[in-house]
Design an enzyme around this catalytic site. Sequence first.
Site, PDB file in Angstrom:
ATOM      1  N   CYS A 199       0.824  -1.219   0.000  1.00 27.89           N
ATOM      2  CA  CYS A 199       0.000   0.000   0.000  1.00 27.89           C
ATOM      3  C   CYS A 199       0.850   1.257   0.000  1.00 27.89           C
ATOM      4  O   CYS A 199       0.335   2.357  -0.174  1.00 27.89           O
ATOM      5  CB  CYS A 199      -0.949  -0.008   1.188  1.00 27.89           C
ATOM      6  SG  CYS A 199      -1.977  -1.481   1.161  1.00 27.89           S
ATOM      7  N   HIS A 246      -9.845   2.417  -0.728  1.00 23.59           N
ATOM      8  CA  HIS A 246      -8.390   2.276  -0.763  1.00 23.59           C
ATOM      9  C   HIS A 246      -7.957   1.272  -1.813  1.00 23.59           C
ATOM     10  O   HIS A 246      -7.690   0.121  -1.502  1.00 23.59           O
ATOM     11  CB  HIS A 246      -7.938   1.868   0.659  1.00 23.59           C
ATOM     12  CG  HIS A 246      -6.518   1.426   0.764  1.00 23.59           C
ATOM     13  ND1 HIS A 246      -5.480   2.092   0.151  1.00 23.59           N
ATOM     14  CD2 HIS A 246      -5.952   0.371   1.418  1.00 23.59           C
ATOM     15  CE1 HIS A 246      -4.347   1.454   0.435  1.00 23.59           C
ATOM     16  NE2 HIS A 246      -4.610   0.415   1.197  1.00 23.59           N
ATOM     17  N   CYS A 281       0.622   3.220   5.952  1.00 19.15           N
ATOM     18  CA  CYS A 281       1.100   1.910   6.404  1.00 19.15           C
ATOM     19  C   CYS A 281       0.984   0.916   5.256  1.00 19.15           C
ATOM     20  O   CYS A 281       0.168   1.094   4.358  1.00 19.15           O
ATOM     21  CB  CYS A 281       0.290   1.435   7.604  1.00 19.15           C
ATOM     22  SG  CYS A 281      -1.478   1.364   7.267  1.00 19.15           S
TER      23      CYS A 281
END
Lengths: 430, 293
Positions: free
Chosen positions: A95, A387, A417
């Site tokens: 990510c 996301h 993160c």
Amino acid sequence: MAAKSASARDVWVIGGNRIPFARSNGPYSHASNQDMFTAAVDGLVERYGLEGQRVGDFAGGAVLKFARELNLSREVVLGSKLAPETPAFDVGQACGTGLEAAILIANKIALGQIDSGIAGGTDTTSDAPIELNEDLRKILMDANRQKSVGGQLKTLLPRLRPGMIKPEIPVNREARTGLSMGEHTAITAAEWDITREAQDELTFHSHKNLAAAYERGWQEDLITPYLGVEVDGNMRADTTLEKLAKLKPVFGDRETGTMTAANSTPLSDGASAVLMGTEEWAKERGLTPRARFVDAETAAVDYIVKQEGLLLAPAYAVPRMLKRNGLTLQDFDFYEIHEAFAAQVLATLKAWEDEAFCKQRLGLDEPLGSIDRSKLNVYGGSLAAAHPFAATGGRIIANLAKMLEEKGSGRGLISICAAGGQGVVAILER
Amino acid sequence: MSIETLQSSPSSGSLYLKAALGMTPLARGRGKDVPQRTLQLENIAVDSAKLADYCRVTEFTMRDTLPPIYPNTLAFPLHMKVLTAGDFPFPAIGLVHVENTITQHRPVKTDERLTLSVRATPIAPHAKGRQFTMITEVSVGDELVQVAESTYLKRGGGDKNTAAQRPEGAGAPGELPQIAEWKLPGDLGRRYASVSGDRNPIHMYDLTAKAFGFPRAIAHGMWTKARCLAALDNRRPDAFKVHVAFRRPVLLPAKVAFAVAERGDDADQSGLDFAVRDVKKGTPHLDGTLRPL
């Protein structure tokens, strides 16, 4: 401790563009990573008049991608309105991919290797790569090593089993712990005593802030519609704390757990891209740069043996970056903390307030302290926007740069993160 | 001229049945010239799953705007309905698609509702027979956004005095530099049929193609044109005119060469010339020109 190079050039975020993010198996079900990324890039090209222009470099990536997409970023460039002479490379850091891509482009600009660049990312969980069954793949590779057709058949036939038709589907699971990201975060949430109410409240504000941004037309120079979608599909403008409180836990204990489908990000599809360059490069083209990309840091934690929180690596990255820049955690006007899960944002903030954590784990003399919550994700976060893994970095950078431009001067912190116990953080200023 | 607005897109399967019947002696009452009527479909929404399938087969990137050739594909059932009308002068099967021109005034967004209207021009003489052009107008509300012209040839009884038409601005075959080799699989006709609705038997199987005098199944001309446009998709302006002349059919499976050259920057000379030809023999399959409007 690394020191900042005095000879580095200023790097500016000129602007960004993304397509609205959509929930998995929704309106972008049939779009590929390349389709979405190209749409996001072409929107950027149109907004900043880059048609037929060569930019210095292009970095991008996708967390879930097919083997055939090994040169995804370059293929996106070749299918876009950018000059085909624009080089490109793929980046992968789970990510953190989108922000890491921007760091790589920023570093090249800072070093004087390039004057402009584009960073971005894309992800789809609707058009995900499904692999051959691993047993079948091994047999096929063995057969491929045989020289004769007879040898190939002898290798293949006795070993083939009907069960091998079952494919390998990518899973959101840490290879070394066997736990999903949600399960890891449930442990962190319990360890840091993050309440359900606090998580739901953060979620509520994420949706309200994003909805208000749309309401004001604030997203207009940040988003181009795609396939008839104009607004992030996950956003629930009318959500209430009461509605959020009714949801059942989905991670951790199904009765006493605190993490729900609302206070965790859903699987989603989308793409984003950010244009960066020197001030001169921007001005030569009549573009107004929005904010400087000042510094960045990446950290990783041992979430395996030392049992650190899987998603708490930004808690380590931020103080290192603050020290290098002579800043405190309170020296920011905006905090853009990626909301993978509400619990992970809240645990990170709590860790920075915690004396024992800051002294023992971070090696600091005193806690970093609290932040002014009214400065956190003021135009919504990932819980509302959703996301699509590698696309999140570009969304956040473009948002923060615009916020700083509107404010006139100020400083913003980005914290993202990533799987594998990693954290990517950056500072933007104007 | 009458305008008939259809309530739904006609099924191309039943139209092919009608087209097949049109080849038998049962067919009668054919008119002397193309009937002057317009068929229209209104409020057509693009299905993104179907668009994605189309993009995969033709290799277009799925953008927020439609592949410029896609509205013409949506109008295909209307073409078939015109061609299979009882008073149409020629049987639909056996017509040769010789030229196709698409004039795009502006890109069409994937979520725009389209009105498609189709009519055929009167018959004109051709060196090898008689020809007519199917005109497809694509509108969004009252705004005409695209016009597609497909010219068909009915072989036989040609007028030798009619000079064979050369496409405007096209270079002689073989002049353009080859930039790519495309491998066209044997099932390409079936794959394109499933995304375009054009299930003409000459494209489906070797056996069905043989029934119409082709040694093997042949690629759809509109697939070949789409594949060329997909390769040039980011290298053309928003408003443009693309013309192709279909030369020799592509027998499947095939390996073909794609050739393209950019023209100068002069206002009336700019654009792209392109061609598809056989890799080994250089046999021309398609010659095309793309010009800004």
